[in-house]
Design a protein around this motif. Structure first.
Motif, PDB file in Angstrom:
ATOM      1  N   GLU A 244       0.866  -1.189   0.000  1.00 10.75           N
ATOM      2  CA  GLU A 244       0.000   0.000   0.000  1.00 10.75           C
ATOM      3  C   GLU A 244       0.894   1.228   0.000  1.00 10.75           C
ATOM      4  O   GLU A 244       1.748   1.383   0.884  1.00 10.75           O
ATOM      5  N   TYR A 252      -2.519   3.836  -3.465  1.00 10.42           N
ATOM      6  CA  TYR A 252      -2.581   2.664  -4.333  1.00 10.42           C
ATOM      7  C   TYR A 252      -2.424   1.385  -3.508  1.00 10.42           C
ATOM      8  O   TYR A 252      -1.705   1.374  -2.499  1.00 10.42           O
ATOM      9  N   GLU A 253      -3.083   0.334  -3.965  1.00  9.42           N
ATOM     10  CA  GLU A 253      -2.851  -1.010  -3.452  1.00  9.42           C
ATOM     11  C   GLU A 253      -2.262  -1.841  -4.592  1.00  9.42           C
ATOM     12  O   GLU A 253      -2.875  -1.965  -5.657  1.00  9.42           O
ATOM     13  N   GLU A 265      -0.662  -6.464  -9.967  1.00  5.55           N
ATOM     14  CA  GLU A 265      -1.969  -5.822  -9.818  1.00  5.55           C
ATOM     15  C   GLU A 265      -1.793  -4.415  -9.305  1.00  5.55           C
ATOM     16  O   GLU A 265      -0.854  -4.117  -8.544  1.00  5.55           O
ATOM     17  N   GLN A 266      -2.703  -3.540  -9.750  1.00  5.61           N
ATOM     18  CA  GLN A 266      -2.678  -2.137  -9.285  1.00  5.61           C
ATOM     19  C   GLN A 266      -4.109  -1.653  -9.136  1.00  5.61           C
ATOM     20  O   GLN A 266      -4.927  -1.828 -10.028  1.00  5.61           O
ATOM     21  N   GLU A 267      -4.410  -1.034  -7.968  1.00  2.75           N
ATOM     22  CA  GLU A 267      -5.760  -0.529  -7.722  1.00  2.75           C
ATOM     23  C   GLU A 267      -5.662   0.770  -6.943  1.00  2.75           C
ATOM     24  O   GLU A 267      -4.878   0.875  -5.988  1.00  2.75           O
ATOM     25  N   ILE A 268      -6.437   1.754  -7.366  1.00  5.66           N
ATOM     26  CA  ILE A 268      -6.497   3.036  -6.642  1.00  5.66           C
ATOM     27  C   ILE A 268      -7.505   2.905  -5.515  1.00  5.66           C
ATOM     28  O   ILE A 268      -8.655   2.503  -5.742  1.00  5.66           O
ATOM     29  N   ASP A 269      -7.053   3.218  -4.299  1.00  2.00           N
ATOM     30  CA  ASP A 269      -7.909   3.111  -3.120  1.00  2.00           C
ATOM     31  C   ASP A 269      -8.579   4.447  -2.869  1.00  2.00           C
ATOM     32  O   ASP A 269      -7.932   5.441  -2.546  1.00  2.00           O
ATOM     33  N   ASP A 270      -9.912   4.458  -3.016  1.00  2.00           N
ATOM     34  CA  ASP A 270     -10.664   5.694  -2.773  1.00  2.00           C
ATOM     35  C   ASP A 270     -10.877   5.923  -1.294  1.00  2.00           C
ATOM     36  O   ASP A 270     -11.167   7.001  -0.874  1.00  2.00           O
TER      37      ASP A 270
END
Length: 270
Positions: A244, A252-253, A265-270
């Protein structure tokens, strides 16, 4: 002769009436004095009651504004919320504030104004906290105590009015925390599994050290990068870093191959 006797009788009667009047006046005056004494005694009793009430009144407490000031003087930042609660029998203000991209919960004794506990990473605070043991020294102590090479996460906190480093060692075991006193360097607490597990899990793996992982992430996300959390996981025999980060104020995670640094993997944490 009768006239003299009559005159004497009148004089005696007059003297008798005067004496009775004087006696009545003295009695009235005494009653007045007694009543005044009773009033004075009542006044003294009232003063005593007031004094007793004042002596039994609770000691002065700090206000919510004072508690907020104590917290911001130490950490900087802005106040989000202040609540009143009881922790371990002590009445405290729970001050929530945001400082240096970090949320903090600060427990402050209502009676004394002392800070009892701080939850949140003080290494991220707007103001620097003065402790004797540096972050790097605490990491070396953790490595020597656990036999593990890499740090997953390190936080400076306050527990029971003492500054401590809460360090999570990089391991596939969930219980890998060691807590070190930030002024003496003594081990405050350590998970019992940390000394016996962890190192053996990496025996057959060729894992990328944290420093190399950070370099790869900086190349991809820029210099303004902070690792907020780092965990090591293994699925189907493959090691992966679950990371994180905050980069340019975006959280980002990520999932990264722990051996070659490939971003999986890439994900934007709102």
């Amino acid at each position: 002769m009768r006239k003299q006797t009559f005159a004497f009788s009148i004089l005696a009667s007059s003297l008798l009436i005067a004496a009775c009047s004087t006696g009545q006046a003295l009695e009235n005056n005494q009653s007045s004095v007694d009543r005044q004494t009773a009033v004075n005694v009542g006044d003294d009793s009232g003063d005593s009651s007031t004094d007793e009430s004042q002596s039994s009144s609770p000691s002065a407490e700090i206000s919510t504004e004072q508690a907020s000031q104590i917290a911001t003087d130490l950490l900087g930042g802005t106040i989000e919320k202040v609540d009143r609660d009881v922790e371990d029998g002590v009445t405290v203000y729970e001050v929530e504030l945001y400082s240096g991209q970090e949320d903090f919960d600060v427990d402050i004794d209502v009676a004394t104004g002392d800070i009892l506990n701080i939850d949140g990473n003080l290494l991220e605070a707007e103001n620097t906290i003065d402790v004797s043991i540096s972050k790097e020294e605490a990491e070396d102590i953790a490595r020597n105590q656990t036999g593990l090479a890499d740090i997953a996460q390190i936080e400076l906190e306050m527990k029971n009015q003492s500054y401590v480093y809460d360090i999570e060692m990089l391991s596939i075991d969930d219980d890998t925390d060691i807590v070190i006193d930030a002024n003496s360097g003594d081990v405050y607490s350590m998970d019992t599994s940390i000394a016996t597990k962890g190192a053996d899990a990496f025996k057959d793996a060729n894992l990328m050290p944290r420093s190399e992982l950070e370099s790869i992430l900086v190349e991809q996300f820029g210099e303004d990068l902070t690792i907020k959390d780092l965990d090591l996981d293994r699925e189907n025999g493959k090691f992966m870093y679950e990371v994180e980060i905050i980069a340019d104020n975006v959280r980002y995670e990520l999932v990264v191959d722990a051996e070659n640094g490939t971003l999986l993997e890439q994900e934007i944490d709102d």
